[in-house]
Design an enzyme around this catalytic site. Sequence first.
Site, PDB file in Angstrom:
ATOM      1  N   HIS A 184      67.982 -12.569-112.432  1.00 57.07           N
ATOM      2  CA  HIS A 184      67.816 -13.591-111.394  1.00 57.07           C
ATOM      3  C   HIS A 184      68.265 -12.980-110.069  1.00 57.07           C
ATOM      4  O   HIS A 184      69.203 -12.182-110.038  1.00 57.07           O
ATOM      5  CB  HIS A 184      68.718 -14.803-111.670  1.00 57.07           C
ATOM      6  CG  HIS A 184      68.105 -15.851-112.552  1.00 57.07           C
ATOM      7  ND1 HIS A 184      68.849 -16.623-113.412  1.00 57.07           N
ATOM      8  CD2 HIS A 184      66.824 -16.285-112.677  1.00 57.07           C
ATOM      9  CE1 HIS A 184      68.054 -17.481-114.044  1.00 57.07           C
ATOM     10  NE2 HIS A 184      66.815 -17.284-113.623  1.00 57.07           N
TER      11      HIS A 184
ATOM     12  N   ASP B 112      70.045 -14.239-107.827  1.00 57.01           N
ATOM     13  CA  ASP B 112      71.449 -14.522-107.462  1.00 57.01           C
ATOM     14  C   ASP B 112      72.450 -13.663-108.230  1.00 57.01           C
ATOM     15  O   ASP B 112      73.647 -13.773-108.030  1.00 57.01           O
ATOM     16  CB  ASP B 112      71.769 -16.025-107.609  1.00 57.01           C
ATOM     17  CG  ASP B 112      71.756 -16.495-109.067  1.00 57.01           C
ATOM     18  OD1 ASP B 112      71.473 -15.685-109.962  1.00 57.01           O
ATOM     19  OD2 ASP B 112      72.035 -17.694-109.294  1.00 57.01           O
TER      20      ASP B 112
ATOM     21  N   ALA C  22      76.982 -15.021-121.184  1.00 54.51           N
ATOM     22  CA  ALA C  22      75.612 -15.564-121.180  1.00 54.51           C
ATOM     23  C   ALA C  22      74.833 -15.051-119.975  1.00 54.51           C
ATOM     24  O   ALA C  22      73.684 -15.435-119.759  1.00 54.51           O
ATOM     25  CB  ALA C  22      75.659 -17.083-121.149  1.00 54.51           C
TER      26      ALA C  22
ATOM     27  N   CYS D 147      75.873 -18.845-110.453  1.00 53.42           N
ATOM     28  CA  CYS D 147      75.015 -19.442-111.483  1.00 53.42           C
ATOM     29  C   CYS D 147      75.514 -20.838-111.886  1.00 53.42           C
ATOM     30  O   CYS D 147      74.726 -21.689-112.296  1.00 53.42           O
ATOM     31  CB  CYS D 147      74.976 -18.564-112.728  1.00 53.42           C
ATOM     32  SG  CYS D 147      74.153 -17.005-112.477  1.00 53.42           S
TER      33      CYS D 147
ATOM     34  N   ASP E  72      50.050  39.704-103.026  1.00 52.02           N
ATOM     35  CA  ASP E  72      50.234  41.078-102.545  1.00 52.02           C
ATOM     36  C   ASP E  72      48.929  41.510-101.900  1.00 52.02           C
ATOM     37  O   ASP E  72      47.851  41.135-102.341  1.00 52.02           O
ATOM     38  CB  ASP E  72      50.523  42.024-103.722  1.00 52.02           C
ATOM     39  CG  ASP E  72      51.830  41.683-104.409  1.00 52.02           C
ATOM     40  OD1 ASP E  72      52.792  41.354-103.695  1.00 52.02           O
ATOM     41  OD2 ASP E  72      51.869  41.710-105.650  1.00 52.02           O
TER      42      ASP E  72
ATOM     43  N   ASP F  52      44.789  25.868-121.347  1.00 50.64           N
ATOM     44  CA  ASP F  52      46.089  26.339-120.859  1.00 50.64           C
ATOM     45  C   ASP F  52      47.058  26.297-122.028  1.00 50.64           C
ATOM     46  O   ASP F  52      46.929  25.488-122.938  1.00 50.64           O
ATOM     47  CB  ASP F  52      46.584  25.445-119.719  1.00 50.64           C
ATOM     48  CG  ASP F  52      47.649  26.114-118.861  1.00 50.64           C
ATOM     49  OD1 ASP F  52      47.345  26.472-117.702  1.00 50.64           O
ATOM     50  OD2 ASP F  52      48.785  26.286-119.348  1.00 50.64           O
TER      51      ASP F  52
ATOM     52  N   VAL G 125      44.574  31.656-123.554  1.00 52.13           N
ATOM     53  CA  VAL G 125      43.261  31.752-122.917  1.00 52.13           C
ATOM     54  C   VAL G 125      42.487  32.999-123.379  1.00 52.13           C
ATOM     55  O   VAL G 125      41.253  32.977-123.472  1.00 52.13           O
ATOM     56  CB  VAL G 125      43.410  31.649-121.376  1.00 52.13           C
ATOM     57  CG1 VAL G 125      43.978  32.911-120.789  1.00 52.13           C
ATOM     58  CG2 VAL G 125      42.118  31.282-120.720  1.00 52.13           C
TER      59      VAL G 125
HETATM   60  P1  NAD Z   1      49.839  28.882-111.951  1.00 54.46           P
HETATM   61  O1  NAD Z   1      51.287  28.693-112.284  1.00 54.46           O
HETATM   62  O2  NAD Z   1      49.198  27.952-111.015  1.00 54.46           O
HETATM   63  O3  NAD Z   1      48.995  28.882-113.304  1.00 54.46           O
HETATM   64  C1  NAD Z   1      49.266  29.697-114.411  1.00 54.46           C
HETATM   65  C2  NAD Z   1      48.902  28.873-115.641  1.00 54.46           C
HETATM   66  O4  NAD Z   1      48.643  29.727-116.730  1.00 54.46           O
HETATM   67  C3  NAD Z   1      50.012  27.937-116.062  1.00 54.46           C
HETATM   68  O5  NAD Z   1      49.510  26.633-116.139  1.00 54.46           O
HETATM   69  C4  NAD Z   1      50.437  28.471-117.437  1.00 54.46           C
HETATM   70  O6  NAD Z   1      50.804  27.464-118.337  1.00 54.46           O
HETATM   71  C5  NAD Z   1      49.174  29.140-117.901  1.00 54.46           C
HETATM   72  N1  NAD Z   1      49.358  30.189-118.915  1.00 54.46           N
HETATM   73  C6  NAD Z   1      50.340  31.116-119.006  1.00 54.46           C
HETATM   74  N2  NAD Z   1      50.115  31.917-120.073  1.00 54.46           N
HETATM   75  C7  NAD Z   1      48.975  31.480-120.661  1.00 54.46           C
HETATM   76  C8  NAD Z   1      48.223  31.898-121.786  1.00 54.46           C
HETATM   77  N3  NAD Z   1      48.594  32.960-122.521  1.00 54.46           N
HETATM   78  N4  NAD Z   1      47.111  31.225-122.094  1.00 54.46           N
HETATM   79  C9  NAD Z   1      46.716  30.141-121.371  1.00 54.46           C
HETATM   80  N5  NAD Z   1      47.380  29.703-120.291  1.00 54.46           N
HETATM   81  C10 NAD Z   1      48.495  30.375-119.939  1.00 54.46           C
HETATM   82  O7  NAD Z   1      49.768  30.377-111.431  1.00 54.46           O
HETATM   83  P2  NAD Z   1      48.572  31.352-111.090  1.00 54.46           P
HETATM   84  O8  NAD Z   1      47.263  30.620-111.020  1.00 54.46           O
HETATM   85  O9  NAD Z   1      48.672  32.466-112.033  1.00 54.46           O
HETATM   86  O10 NAD Z   1      49.013  31.837-109.667  1.00 54.46           O
HETATM   87  C11 NAD Z   1      49.284  30.991-108.558  1.00 54.46           C
HETATM   88  C12 NAD Z   1      48.946  31.713-107.272  1.00 54.46           C
HETATM   89  O11 NAD Z   1      49.707  32.912-107.124  1.00 54.46           O
HETATM   90  C13 NAD Z   1      47.479  32.140-107.241  1.00 54.46           C
HETATM   91  O12 NAD Z   1      46.978  31.964-105.936  1.00 54.46           O
HETATM   92  C14 NAD Z   1      47.545  33.589-107.590  1.00 54.46           C
HETATM   93  O13 NAD Z   1      46.435  34.281-107.096  1.00 54.46           O
HETATM   94  C15 NAD Z   1      48.837  33.993-106.920  1.00 54.46           C
HETATM   95  N6  NAD Z   1      49.415  35.193-107.544  1.00 54.46           N
HETATM   96  C16 NAD Z   1      49.341  36.360-106.843  1.00 54.46           C
HETATM   97  C17 NAD Z   1      49.817  37.534-107.410  1.00 54.46           C
HETATM   98  C18 NAD Z   1      49.682  38.812-106.662  1.00 54.46           C
HETATM   99  O14 NAD Z   1      49.041  38.822-105.636  1.00 54.46           O
HETATM  100  N7  NAD Z   1      50.275  39.888-107.140  1.00 54.46           N
HETATM  101  C19 NAD Z   1      50.365  37.522-108.708  1.00 54.46           C
HETATM  102  C20 NAD Z   1      50.412  36.319-109.403  1.00 54.46           C
HETATM  103  C21 NAD Z   1      49.924  35.180-108.803  1.00 54.46           C
END
Ligand code: NAD
Length: 684
Positions: free
Chosen positions: A160, A162, A250, A256, A594, A647, A671
């Site tokens: 309530h 109050d 209560a 109340c 990078d 994923d 994956v």
């Molecule tokens: P993110 O965290 O967005 O996604 C990675 C996904 O992969 C996660 O959801 C994770 O659960 C999943 N995952 C991990 N292992 C897995 C597997 N064995 N099988 C299936 N899924 C799996 O990260 P991202 O997309 O990797 O990177 C984010 C950003 O960082 C991007 O823009 C990427 O290009 C950048 N990045 C740059 C560098 C570099 O320039 N050296 C390195 C890494 C990431």
Amino acid sequence: MCAPAHYGVEYVINPWMAGNVHRVTQANAARQWEGLRNRLEELVDVELVEPAPGLPDMVFTANAGLVIEKKAVVSRFLYRERRNERAHFKKWFERAGYEITDLAGDAPFEGEGDALLDRERGLLWVGYGMRTDLDVHPALAEALDVRVVSLRLADERFYHLDTCLCPLERGYLVYYPRAFDADSIIQIEQLAPAEKRIAIGDDDAAAFACNMVNIGEHIVLNSATAELKERLAQAGFNVIETPLDEFMKAGGAAKCLVLQLANHAPANGGAATSVREGLVTLEGHLLHAGLLEKAVDVAVENGGTFQVLSFDLGRQQSSLSRAEMRVVAPSEMRLNGIVSQLLSLGAKRVAGEEKDAALSPAPMEGVAPDDFYASTIYPTEVCVAGKWLTVRNQRMDGVLVVEAGAKPVVRCSLFRNLRKGDLVVTGSEGLRTRRKTRKPASNGEHEFSFMGAGVSSERRVDLVVERIAWEMRRWREQRGKIVVVGGPVVIHTGGGQHLASLIRNGYVQALLGGNAIAVHDIEQALLGTSLGVDLVRGAPVAHGHRHHLAAINTIRRCGGIRQAVEQGVLTRGVFFECVKAGVPFALAGSIRDDGPLPDTEMNLIQAQDDYTRLVRGADMILMLGSMLHSIGVGNMTPSGVRLACIDINPAVVTKLADRGSLESVGVVTDVGLFLSLLSQRLGS
Ligand code: NAD
């Protein structure tokens, strides 16, 4: 007040009662009640109502009704256990010469327990969400000619108003913030300035300190911490404690046990409320597909309430049901929010209410009017000059812009693309969405769903891969468009070669990713490693940590990925196949990149536009191990596009696959393994 002759805890209708059934000590209760009465009689006259046997809660007279001047609104109790109290209280009000006002409808209202007059502000604070229904708030404003401010109670221990709020003399307001939802706290803070607000802590709340009776400079309550007493003393109040723990069993204390009779109408009278209502119809497999339940949840979770006005139940498994719902919300804004969500469930505004959508000009470049309608993934139609127009470029989290003219057009736009004066759809009227309903067929399969939609665990991977392969083959035959979104994990897990072969064999029409997938694919193509790991042996190689940098450096020297292929430097891998097959790709930059590669678009607005362009017209999207890019793509993809998210993290899969549409499926698996099975199935 009502003597506790028949008081006791006989049932449980609030959390305080739990564990206290038949545990009241009558003698203590009688002594404590007399104690309160004596304290009050030193300050005011006390009138008594005759206690009735079998109504143990009648002692809590604050719930009898609400009195302003000579008008009395008698309560309608929510729980059956208390409903018989009404007749007794009503009789008392009549005998005492009050003008009885009955509120329209039959929604519950529990008197001063949920409605507290704030004389200083000239308003009535009214609670809802536990006992009193939001639906009675406008009727209350009307009946008592007063401004009602609706507060939503969010903690069932403070069931309530109050028990968690008390307006005091001279504009002070004692309240327990945790008992309210966020919107209600904002309302309290807007209406009561900081120097007048006295927020209490958990200890005081548990001791029913808010449940106080304020008479002039005196405050009578069960007990208060030294801190609260100090704060009240600073505000000029004299705190009188009187133990009431037998009544706390209560769920009640000082306030109340008392109904205030000398309530003067606020000087600035005039009925006002921000509560608004709307009518919608829902049609489809309401029970089977859980639509009605979802609609009800949407209304309640967003601070509203509902009434089902009619419900025609489809008698057979295949027949449709239809419900008409009245939705009540604490404000226009909340109503629009609720109705917008109901529209995306496929609800329609009731025929009589269908009218042109409201439009407001964008106040400045890149800024929408405050009450803009936020777009969803579902195909949407907007009523413009009496005609329903289908929205172009449907996507989530955009606004709808109407281009007026002889042939008006409605399109989805992002904030950043708004020009000053663009006509933006506001509110929730004149809008409808088309949503496929899950139609249960006799074999238990769902006609429209893509592989039964939802999230599959490891055990079903083989089966899901087979269905995804079947879909991909179908789209390739029909010259459809399959878009792949991938993260670097595609390469780290050894899936690169399989993705490359899918591209080579015509299963991919666009590739979206970031810097990393390209860097590691190219590192593998040039140096045989992915992040310095030899994928054949599965072991790191000496100085491998610089390999990805060397790959970036090589591509930078060539001027880009395409140039590297043309110059014969890049001769295999995912991106080599893209260039060879003329498959467009877009790489979106990030803070951790990078290099980056010359192809990585570091201007994110440009990158989003590139993604949008490549996603447009997609029939199917495969999301492979990249949370960031997959979520981005999900937001720009309208419903109807088949979407498969792979994923290893179930939370990511659930987030991406749970779009409320029937076309998305999630697979929790590695994956690399997935791609290997998929390319086997496709014979590529
Ligand atoms: P993110 O965290 O967005 O996604 C990675 C996904 O992969 C996660 O959801 C994770 O659960 C999943 N995952 C991990 N292992 C897995 C597997 N064995 N099988 C299936 N899924 C799996 O990260 P991202 O997309 O990797 O990177 C984010 C950003 O960082 C991007 O823009 C990427 O290009 C950048 N990045 C740059 C560098 C570099 O320039 N050296 C390195 C890494 C990431």
